[in-house]
Enzyme design. Structure first.
Site, mmCIF file in Angstrom:
data_model
loop_
_atom_site.group_PDB
_atom_site.id
_atom_site.type_symbol
_atom_site.label_atom_id
_atom_site.label_comp_id
_atom_site.label_asym_id
_atom_site.label_seq_id
_atom_site.Cartn_x
_atom_site.Cartn_y
_atom_site.Cartn_z
ATOM 1 N N ASP A 110 0.752 -1.203 0.068
ATOM 2 C CA ASP A 110 -0.017 -0.082 -0.247
ATOM 3 C C ASP A 110 1.084 1.378 0.089
ATOM 4 O OD1 ASP A 110 -2.191 -1.714 0.238
ATOM 5 O OD2 ASP A 110 -2.673 -1.285 2.361
ATOM 6 N N ASP A 145 -8.227 -7.941 9.850
ATOM 7 C CA ASP A 145 -7.921 -6.686 8.947
ATOM 8 C C ASP A 145 -7.645 -5.282 9.969
ATOM 9 O OD1 ASP A 145 -7.440 -7.680 6.176
ATOM 10 O OD2 ASP A 145 -9.661 -7.796 5.996
#
Length: 597
Positions: A315, A534
């Site tokens: 990311d 997550d």
């Protein structure tokens, strides 16, 4: 049956013996044409199978030995009751034993002596014999070419099997694909969590859960303390030692680590924020306290027999393309924390011969639009040019890390298909993004990187740990008179919005780790260990720098930019990121595609 690894990838491969794979180069019947040939035609096919009790994964490589074609259709007949269940890099149809695999919309051209690769998961009972013959655009693949018309049938030839050469590289040798000829490291800690979860659940579902325990997953080094380990989790050396213990019979073990602790990490999210800050000497600490110790451990000669795949900073660079309006991302950009940190990591890790660097490229739902796609390619090239080895400092790229985007959308293979006068990509769910899934996206990324001057030998990885989308909600076709109706009826990705990323309800385990599944793809891998959260669905105090992100709250409507103002689709009662989430793991197994059997 004798079993062997077989490779037909972008360069020559080393192959080693295995107990679970079979491969054959198939020569079929040479069938005469009834009209004069107008162009040279010919082909050869390599068909590789990994199989288990009632299922199998097949990888097919077809080489066009004749003149170039603008589209292709590979056909064959199964010998038994085999059924194609899920495919990639081709559009499949099956009638009885007869199968057709046509080129996807993004990969029709096949030049002379060029190859196309595709694959599928299938089911069978009894025996799983290799098909006797294949054809390409109606021409039987016998390994030769035909340019002269004839009306006399030739004598059928007998299918033959060409064995691979079995050669094991020396320990520490840097091979082209670190997954070929090796076995994946099974993290004993994650495996124990799976086994305990299965026992807690019990019954049929518990039995299915237990079967996942021996799957190879990655080790996440998400903070400095993870390198040495803690009282509750082994450190990097502990995992490397366990990987050495799993080696047997001369077959190397591939262990995957995730390098994930940049300053201002994951700057546009809170659930996975890290411990280092760009404005507080974070880059210097990242180099000296994080990367240097990792490199020192990996350089230990005792670990030379291992192949270490390093997934580098998920990311990070994608955030510099789309999220610099966020203060933490703007700071990461202005200070050089991301680019300089990645350059330092690549320099240190590339210098170790048995380490393989794969840089994260987000996923199709993030970078698929033209406005994001090419700027990202440019940023990656610029970043690599700042390393000691330049564009050779990486072995490839990985997409869909810890995400849920499927490999393909089997009911929506062509984003330009028109319904009601509008292309499918104009649907609300896709928002004019031409890439619906990871295989076409990663293929396009590969081509763009090579066009930008990166080596053609780079390989792509896709994290398939949680992108299966099976279960009763999985559609078998698409219909409707508008693009939205057509897309919503046919998409296997059942998220409320493609921007939803946290503990998604309805998701399932995806394709099990697979080596060389398609041209330019090194492997499908499980990087995010299924069952690990997550992010927390509510605020949970912690000393890991992990904040509460409302995108993990199932009651929250996100922003228009984040997820179109939809609900997050997150499961309730989730723990901190990386912690075991029993309810999610149960659902992932229930919705696995292919199913866990």
């Amino acid at each position: 049956m004798k079993s062997e690894f077989w490779s037909a990838r972008r360069k020559s491969r080393l192959a080693v013996a295995s107990s679970v794979t079979a491969a054959a180069v198939v020569a079929g019947l040479v069938v005469a044409g009834g009209s004069p040939a107008v162009a040279a035609a010919g082909c050869k096919v390599t068909y590789t199978v990994n199989q288990w009790d009632t299922g199998f994964t097949a990888n097919v490589a077809v080489t066009n030995l004749g003149d170039a074609v603008s589209s292709w259709d590979v056909q064959w007949d199964f010998a038994g009751n085999q059924q194609v269940q899920q495919g990639w890099s081709a559009t499949f149809s099956q009638s009885g034993k007869h199968v057709s695999a046509k080129n996807p919309s993004w990969g029709g051209a096949l030049g002379s002596n060029a190859s196309a690769s595709f694959g599928f998961n299938g089911s069978y009972s009894g025996t799983n014999a290799i098909p006797a013959s294949f054809s390409l655009n109606g021409v039987t693949c016998d390994g030769g070419t035909t340019t002269t018309p004839t009306t006399t049938p030739t004598t059928p030839t007998t299918p033959t099997t060409t064995p691979t050469t079995t050669t094991t590289p020396q320990p520490g040798t840097h091979v082209d694909n670190p997954y070929v000829g090796s076995k994946g490291y099974v993290n004993p800690d994650w495996s124990a969590s799976v086994t305990a979860a299965a026992a807690t659940t019990g019954g049929t579902l518990g039995s299915q859960m237990a079967k996942v325990a021996n799957t190879s997953t990655a080790v996440w080094l998400d903070r400095i303390a993870a390198i040495e380990g803690t009282s509750s989790a082994r450190g990097l050396r502990g995992h490397l030692d366990a990987a050495l213990a799993q080696q047997s019979g001369g077959t190397p073990v591939t262990i995957q680590i995730v390098v994930y602790d940049l300053p201002n990490r994951d700057c546009a999210a809170l659930a996975s924020n890290g411990e280092l800050q760009a404005g507080s000497n974070g880059l210097a600490r990242y180099k000296s306290e994080y990367i240097d110790p990792i490199a020192s451990i990996l350089s230990d000669a005792k670990y030379a027999p291992l192949r270490v795949v390093a997934v580098v900073e998920p990311d990070s660079l994608p955030n510099l393309i789309t999220n610099t309006a966020t203060a933490k991302c703007a700071e990461a950009q202005s200070t050089g924390a991301y680019t300089q940190g990645i350059q330092y990591a690549l320099n240190k890790l590339h210098a170790i011969s048995n380490v393989y660097n794969y840089l994260d490229i987000a996923h199709s739902a993030w970078l698929g639009w033209d406005s994001n796609f090419q700027p990202f390619v440019n940023l990656v090239k610029q970043t690599l040019q700042g390393t000691t080895a330049g564009v050779n400092s990486i072995d490839g790229f990985i997409s869909d890390t810890a995400n849920y985007t499927p490999l393909t959308e089997p009911n929506l293979p062509d984003s330009s298909l028109t319904v009601g006068g509008q292309p499918l990509r104009s649907a609300t769910f896709y928002q004019w993004n031409p890439y619906f899934a990871e295989v076409p996206f990663a293929t396009a990324m590969y081509n763009a990187f090579v066009s930008a001057g990166l080596p053609s030998g780079i390989g792509m990885l896709v994290d398939t740990s949680r992108n299966g989308w099976g279960g009763s909600a999985r559609p078998s076709g698409a219909s409707g008179s508008t693009v939205d109706a057509y897309v919503n009826s046919g998409r296997i990705d059942r998220r409320l919005h493609r921007g939803n990323w946290c503990n998604q309800s309805g998701a399932g385990l995806g394709v099990r780790p697979t080596v060389s599944p398609a041209a330019h793809f090194d492997a499908y891998v499980w990087i995010k260990p299924p069952g690990e959260s997550d992010g927390a669905s509510s605020q949970i105090p912690n000393d890991e720098g992990k904040g509460f992100d409302r995108m993990c709250d199932p009651t929250y409507h996100g922003s228009d930019q984040a997820n179109g103002g939809n609900l997050t689709g997150a499961l309730p009662n989730s723990p901190l990121s990386g912690k075991w989430f029993q309810a999610q793991f149960e659902q992932l197994v229930q919705n696995a595609y292919p199913a866990v059997q």
